[in-house]
Design an enzyme around this catalytic site. Structure first.
Site, PDB file in Angstrom:
ATOM      1  N   ASP A  36      49.263   0.182 100.296  1.00 60.33           N
ATOM      2  CA  ASP A  36      48.236  -0.432  99.453  1.00 60.33           C
ATOM      3  C   ASP A  36      47.244   0.602  98.922  1.00 60.33           C
ATOM      4  O   ASP A  36      46.470   0.311  98.013  1.00 60.33           O
ATOM      5  CB  ASP A  36      47.494  -1.544 100.221  1.00 60.33           C
ATOM      6  CG  ASP A  36      48.309  -2.840 100.267  1.00 60.33           C
ATOM      7  OD1 ASP A  36      49.486  -2.803  99.849  1.00 60.33           O
ATOM      8  OD2 ASP A  36      47.787  -3.874 100.713  1.00 60.33           O
ATOM      9  N   ASP A 274      37.568  -1.335  49.558  1.00 57.43           N
ATOM     10  CA  ASP A 274      38.763  -0.857  50.257  1.00 57.43           C
ATOM     11  C   ASP A 274      39.234  -1.885  51.286  1.00 57.43           C
ATOM     12  O   ASP A 274      40.397  -1.924  51.649  1.00 57.43           O
ATOM     13  CB  ASP A 274      38.475   0.476  50.961  1.00 57.43           C
ATOM     14  CG  ASP A 274      39.748   1.079  51.546  1.00 57.43           C
ATOM     15  OD1 ASP A 274      40.524   1.677  50.779  1.00 57.43           O
ATOM     16  OD2 ASP A 274      39.985   0.916  52.763  1.00 57.43           O
ATOM     17  N   GLY A 409      43.835   0.592  53.193  1.00 63.88           N
ATOM     18  CA  GLY A 409      43.715  -0.250  52.013  1.00 63.88           C
ATOM     19  C   GLY A 409      44.366   0.326  50.774  1.00 63.88           C
ATOM     20  O   GLY A 409      45.269  -0.277  50.193  1.00 63.88           O
ATOM     21  N   LEU A 410      43.952   1.514  50.378  1.00 58.34           N
ATOM     22  CA  LEU A 410      44.473   2.085  49.152  1.00 58.34           C
ATOM     23  C   LEU A 410      45.958   2.384  49.316  1.00 58.34           C
ATOM     24  O   LEU A 410      46.747   2.233  48.383  1.00 58.34           O
ATOM     25  CB  LEU A 410      43.688   3.356  48.806  1.00 58.34           C
ATOM     26  CG  LEU A 410      43.937   3.887  47.401  1.00 58.34           C
ATOM     27  CD1 LEU A 410      43.622   2.803  46.365  1.00 58.34           C
ATOM     28  CD2 LEU A 410      43.079   5.111  47.139  1.00 58.34           C
TER      29      LEU A 410
END
Lengths: 509, 428
Positions: A36, A274, A409-410
């Protein structure tokens, strides 16, 4: 008995370790079998802690079971006290020790150690890590916090951050700054960084800021009753939630709400052109309840996404998450079964997953981008840089983190314009992600894997299939699914180019 | 050929005193072996019958979750299973049915016992027998225990292989069996070297697929490739096979000694042995020499982890010029590592078992140049200014035989080179 492949939460004693390791001057004696001790590496490796967790394990073996595991516990307890000289100790059992019923709490009580010893009852076969953390902190606070004189200045406690928490380290800094702007000091931050002596003076604050309900709600409820400390209900993740938090704090503290937004960039970044491409992106959100609730609000109200599904793995949050899902017009998935979540993601085919490291793997397998918003954590979730989720900077970090897995985005715009271009093609992936340039494989040589959910009755004509391939990869799945749904609704069994574009017109928004 | 390794020490450590302590053991349990065993046996599924802790260990020890749906999982015991044992048997069988239905590619299923299943005495042998009867011949169901109360880290592999031995078909063939899960690339190198010496009737345990016809019998001789296979060793002897004792194939010296023991057993002509091994031996020495530039004269301290400690200490002291301050190992099977102990310098401190706090005190006092330890200790010791090598990598990385000797040495030299390379202070 339930088959589990990956688990979202560890056992409850790992939750107790998260509390103990976040604190100083506290030692945890855990009655547990050899092996453990693996839990130490969660802290030393994933979180890169430079100290061992303050945990002594009895590490009993089979040969001890016949003789005297109880004595082993006592020896370990005494040895730990003498070596580490803690201000307080917690004692408990892991899953196996629970079965042998040695009663660590009772034994420790009889030992007459000169410091408070707090027994933990963490039912390993019913509950999980978050419960373990919440219950441990609750018991510590109950045992140690006493009514004390309030600080002359208005102060708050920051409650909930633990070791191995998702961005807890940086959230503390951010929330401290939010309070400071309103002239509110921090009395105690706990468990992270607090010693047992600090817990004793929790009552000196005027109210509690409950940062993470998963790990500290029980303690806050108790402090509300026993120490007359009200606590905040808003978790300041996201712009709107941060503003609400400021208002809630101002009300609790009786001060004027103030929020310096000079460094806040999420709103403008979201408004700027954008980001137009983010509009209506279909997102699936999964994680712990608190982070999911916060993420849903940000996704819809601050990023302009469409939330197509959400859920959480911690059953304790099932009720609020179900209610939240109703607000969003979806059904909540409450499950800690990774395969359920994967099936849901597959069925919903979102364009972005906001999830945990588990969902990152699901996304990788299904080719869906994923941003991580919640524990369970990975070494990557402990970045060297300042990277909070809460407050002003948290909102900025979230904007960047969520947009990063997407094609920018672009770039997305260009991919649409030059969809069959020899360089701008989808196999190349997003340009800001690692990986070598992949030359375009002529489409004819490449079988398109049929979508998993293609209804048997519907077939794609070759020219429609070719046309579908010209659609950029990040919308192709959606186009395929929409077209098939459209065809199925009209009882068509064959999809041609016309069907594709009719479906496109039908689903246009 | 000139000797490049020093002559054996006068006495060695076979009869040296061993420090035995009983306290906190900072080690993995035997379940951890599933991480590499399931990669080795490509049609096997490992079903741990245990708790959430077991499941959590497996995904944490794997470090990252690499596989979308891996060939291992945990049947997590719940409150209801603990109440009545009859239920647990049925529940388990139901889980197995569902699993085998979904995973048609599975040919071997291991029911792996854990601490909780051992404590409640869940009879996995009976479950395996019943399931085997039901699913034969498509799927063979075996069971072993990887529980922490019975096994330490690599002992899980030993328990797994030992469980396979009684099920192997019998054979009277004169054959060599290589025992131990090695990466395929390494295994292929070993088989190639043996083939060049004319030893071609070779079988490997574990085999990559269930349908490989691995068999065992009185004319089988076996060579261990890992030092932690004491249980498998005993199980094979019970089947009449005979062990070829040898140092382990780490480094040039170990690999040569291991191969030589096998060659002698099969009566390989010494000239042929040299012809086959000369070139790879030279390559191995050359590769190790590069790392030795960093390691020579440095001291090393081993915390107990995988039972590879004794052979590795032999490699580092004899081929890389290091000094071993303490060699800690979870268990010292003299029957298996005796030949290695003979090669350890007289006076090397040996320790078996652990009290981690006392051992940390000794380590801090000794200030070794390199500390080999588990993941829970490495960063804390680094923060104290000690240079560490995390031991689990020694189990996950191909390190056996000639072509990996340089990589093995490199695993130890890299932390030292890194510490020397980092310039994080002001230039002054």
């Amino acid at each position: 008995m339930k088959l589990s492949v990956w688990t979202y939460e560890g056992p409850p004693h790992v939750g107790a370790m998260r509390v103990a390791t976040g604190m100083t001057g506290l030692h945890y004696v855990l009655h547990a079998p050899q092996g453990d001790t693996y839990a130490d590496l969660l802290f030393t490796m994933i979180e890169r802690r430079n100290h061992r967790p303050p945990v002594t394990y009895t590490t009993f073996q089979a040969r001890d079971l016949g003789s005297d595991t109880a004595n082993l516990f006592k020896t370990a307890c005494q040895g730990a006290y003498e070596r580490f000289k803690p201000q307080a100790m917690i004692v408990g059992a892991s899953c196996t020790a629970e079965l042998i019923q040695d009663d660590p709490g009772g034994m420790a009580e009889t030992m007459g150690l000169p410091v408070p010893v707090i027994p933990l009852e963490l039912p390993s076969y019913q509950r999980k890590e978050n419960f373990g953390a919440d219950e441990t902190f609750h018991q510590l606070v109950r045992a140690l916090a006493r009514p004390v004189e309030k600080t002359p200045q208005i102060t708050a406690n920051l409650v909930g951050p633990t070791a191995l928490g998702f961005r807890h380290r940086d959230d503390i800094t951010e929330v401290t700054a939010l309070l400071e702007e309103m002239g509110i000091g921090v009395n105690v931050t706990a468990p992270m960084g607090a010693a047992p002596a600090d817990l004793a003076r929790l009552g000196a604050a005027h109210f509690n800021v409950l940062m993470y309900p998963e790990t500290a709600e029980s303690a806050c409820r108790w402090m509300e009753r026993a120490l007359d400390l009200p606590y905040t209900k808003t978790v300041p993740i996201g712009v709107g939630a941060t503003r609400d938090f400021v208002a809630e704090v101002a009300e609790l503290a009786g001060v004027t709400p103030r929020l310096d937004t000079a460094r806040l960039r999420l709103p403008w970044y979201s408004e700027s052109v954008d980001s137009t491409y983010l509009t209506g992106k279909r997102v699936f959100i999964f994680g712990d309840g608190t982070h999911v609730a916060a993420a849903a609000r940000i996704a819809r109200d601050e990023m302009g996404f469409e939330v197509v599904g959400l859920g959480c793995y911690n059953r304790e949050m099932a009720r609020p998450i179900r209610a939240l899902a109703r607000d969003y017009g979806v059904e909540a998935l409450i499950s800690d079964d990774y395969l359920d979540v994967e099936a849901q993601v597959e069925a919903l085919a979102p364009e972005l997953i906001l999830g945990t490291q588990m969902e990152r793997h699901i996304g990788k397998r299904l080719g869906i981008p994923c941003a991580v918003i919640s524990a369970p954590v990975h070494v990557q979730d402990f970045p060297a840089r300042y990277s909070p989720q809460m407050g002003i900077e948290g909102a900025n970090v979230i904007f960047d983190t969520w947009v990063h897995p997407l094609v920018m985005g672009l770039e997305e715009h260009l991919l649409h314009m030059f969809r069959d271009d020899f360089e701008f093609h989808d196999d190349a992936g997003a340009s800001h992600h690692g990986g070598q340039h992949v030359p375009r494989v002529p489409t004819a040589d490449r079988p398109e894997a049929p979508a998993a959910a293609t209804p048997d009755a519907i077939t794609w004509r070759a020219e429609a299939e070719r046309e579908l391939r010209k659609i950029p990869f990040f919308v192709r799945g959606k186009a395929r699914r929409n077209t098939e749904t459209f065809a199925a609704e009209r009882g068509l069994c064959e999809i041609g180019i016309d069907t594709l574009y009719e479906a496109k017109a039908h689903y246009a928004r | 050929m000139t000797r490049h390794t020093p002559p054996p020490p006068a006495a060695g450590c076979r009869n040296a005193p061993v420090l035995k302590q009983r306290g906190q053991h900072e080690v993995f349990c035997g379940l951890t072996g599933i991480i590499w065993l399931h990669r080795k046996m490509q049609d096997a599924f490992f079903l741990v019958v245990g708790s959430r802790t077991c499941a959590h260990l497996l995904q944490s020890a794997a470090g990252v979750m690499i596989f979308a749906e891996p060939r291992f999982g945990t049947a997590i015991l719940e409150e209801t299973d603990l109440a009545g044992l009859a239920d647990a048997q049925e529940e388990l069988e139901a889980q197995v049915e569902r699993l085998l239905e979904r995973r048609g590619d599975i040919r071997q299923l291991f029911l792996v016992g854990s601490c909780p299943s051992e404590v409640i005495k869940l009879d996995l042998a009976r479950a395996a027998e019943r399931l085997s009867a039901r699913h034969a011949p498509r799927v063979r169901v075996l069971n072993y225990s990887g529980s922490g109360i019975e096994t330490t880290f690599t002992e899980g592999e030993d328990a797994c292989l030992a469980a396979m031995v009684p099920a192997l078909p019998a054979t009277d063939r004169r054959q060599l069996m290589l025992v131990g899960a090695l990466p395929d690339v390494v295994e292929d190198q070993a088989l190639d070297l043996l083939a060049q010496m004319g030893i071609t009737d070779v079988t490997v345990l574990p085999a990559r697929h269930a349908d490989s016809d691995v068999a065992v019998g009185p004319n089988t001789v076996f060579a261990l490739t890992q030092p932690f296979l004491g249980g498998t060793h005993a199980a094979l002897e019970r089947r009449g096979a005979r062990h070829i004792p040898a140092p382990f194939p780490f480094g040039e010296e170990g690999t040569t000694a291991w191969l030589r023991a096998v060659a002698r057993e099969f009566g390989v002509d010494p000239a042929r042995f040299d012809a086959v091994t000369d070139a790879p031996r030279a390559r191995a020495r050359h590769a190790v020499a590069k790392a030795t530039e960093t390691l020579n004269g440095k001291s090393v301290f081993f915390f107990p982890d995988s039972q590879l400690e004794v052979p590795l200490a032999r490699f580092l002291t004899r081929e890389c010029g290091m000094e071993a301050l303490e060699v800690g190992t979870p268990y010292l099977h003299k029957g298996v590592v005796g030949a290695e102990l003979d090669l350890l310098a007289d006076g090397t401190a040996l320790s078996e078992g652990q009290d981690v706090d006392l051992q940390l005190d000794r380590c801090r006092a000794a200030r070794p140049d390199l500390t080999v330890c588990g993941l829970g200790l490495a960063n804390p010791l680094e923060a104290e200014g000690l240079t560490t090598k995390w031991a689990i990598e020694l189990v996950f990385t191909p390190v056996h035989f000639y072509e990996q000797a340089g990589d093995l040495a490199g695993l130890f030299s890299r932390p030292l080179r890194r510490r020397a390379a980092l310039k994080l202070e002001a230039a002054e």
